[in-house]
Design a protein around this motif. Sequence first.
Motif, PDB file in Angstrom:
ATOM      1  N   UNK A  53       0.851  -1.181   0.000  1.00 26.13           N
ATOM      2  CA  UNK A  53       0.000   0.000   0.000  1.00 26.13           C
ATOM      3  C   UNK A  53       0.888   1.232   0.000  1.00 26.13           C
ATOM      4  N   UNK A  54       0.709   2.103  -1.011  1.00 23.95           N
ATOM      5  CA  UNK A  54       1.448   3.353  -1.122  1.00 23.95           C
ATOM      6  C   UNK A  54       0.451   4.487  -1.184  1.00 23.95           C
ATOM      7  N   UNK A  55       0.522   5.375  -0.203  1.00 17.04           N
ATOM      8  CA  UNK A  55      -0.394   6.521  -0.121  1.00 17.04           C
ATOM      9  C   UNK A  55      -1.861   6.082  -0.153  1.00 17.04           C
ATOM     10  N   UNK A  56      -2.142   4.970   0.503  1.00 22.90           N
ATOM     11  CA  UNK A  56      -3.515   4.478   0.576  1.00 22.90           C
ATOM     12  C   UNK A  56      -3.982   3.689  -0.632  1.00 22.90           C
ATOM     13  N   UNK A  57      -3.128   3.563  -1.657  1.00 22.84           N
ATOM     14  CA  UNK A  57      -3.481   2.809  -2.856  1.00 22.84           C
ATOM     15  C   UNK A  57      -2.691   1.513  -2.905  1.00 22.84           C
ATOM     16  N   UNK A  58      -3.386   0.426  -3.219  1.00 20.36           N
ATOM     17  CA  UNK A  58      -2.713  -0.875  -3.305  1.00 20.36           C
ATOM     18  C   UNK A  58      -2.062  -1.033  -4.663  1.00 20.36           C
ATOM     19  N   UNK A  59      -0.905  -1.715  -4.666  1.00 17.01           N
ATOM     20  CA  UNK A  59      -0.245  -2.099  -5.913  1.00 17.01           C
ATOM     21  C   UNK A  59       0.522  -3.387  -5.670  1.00 17.01           C
ATOM     22  N   UNK A  60       0.617  -4.186  -6.712  1.00 18.15           N
ATOM     23  CA  UNK A  60       1.386  -5.422  -6.622  1.00 18.15           C
ATOM     24  C   UNK A  60       2.786  -5.135  -7.159  1.00 18.15           C
TER      25      UNK A  60
END
Length: 174
Positions: A53-60
């Motif tokens: 989670x980066x800045x509240x956004x998920x990414x793989x």
Amino acid sequence: MTNRRILLISLVGFLIFGLLLGGKFVYQKQWVDVTILSQSQEIPGVVSAKVESHNGLKEMVVKTNQITNLRQACQILKKVAENVPIRLVDSRNETLERVLGQMQFAVQEGIASGNFTVMAQNLRTQAENEGVNLELEMDSDAIYLILNQDPAQLIEVIERNGQGDFLASEKDMT
């Protein structure tokens, strides 16, 4: 007496809520991450994958090492990611980053004009002039570009229609 029952029921409710919330956290961290890691490690050239989670956004985040068939790997990763944007992490060097920057003109022109054969020819010429090996593939969704200069490798997925499945690739800092 009634106040004690209400207090007891409230405490039990909060305890159950806490257990359920903790169970959800353990499930996401252990089960989902392990499943993603095991499925992604079956792809040749993929070292690890995890959801962050980066800045509240998920990414793989997918770390790679000398990946060969980027298009096929990306198709599998999209299924594993389940609509979470994918960020590929590679072992690029400054030369490869510079070459990719120069290639962006031909790539964007190819996407805008639809003349992909000229684009591919221009990219191959640029790579040869810089002493870099180029692997280039394309499908209806994206252009898959691998630049190799032993031992460094830069991988980039350039989406043609801005789907948001792939984020900009990054250099592995570990």
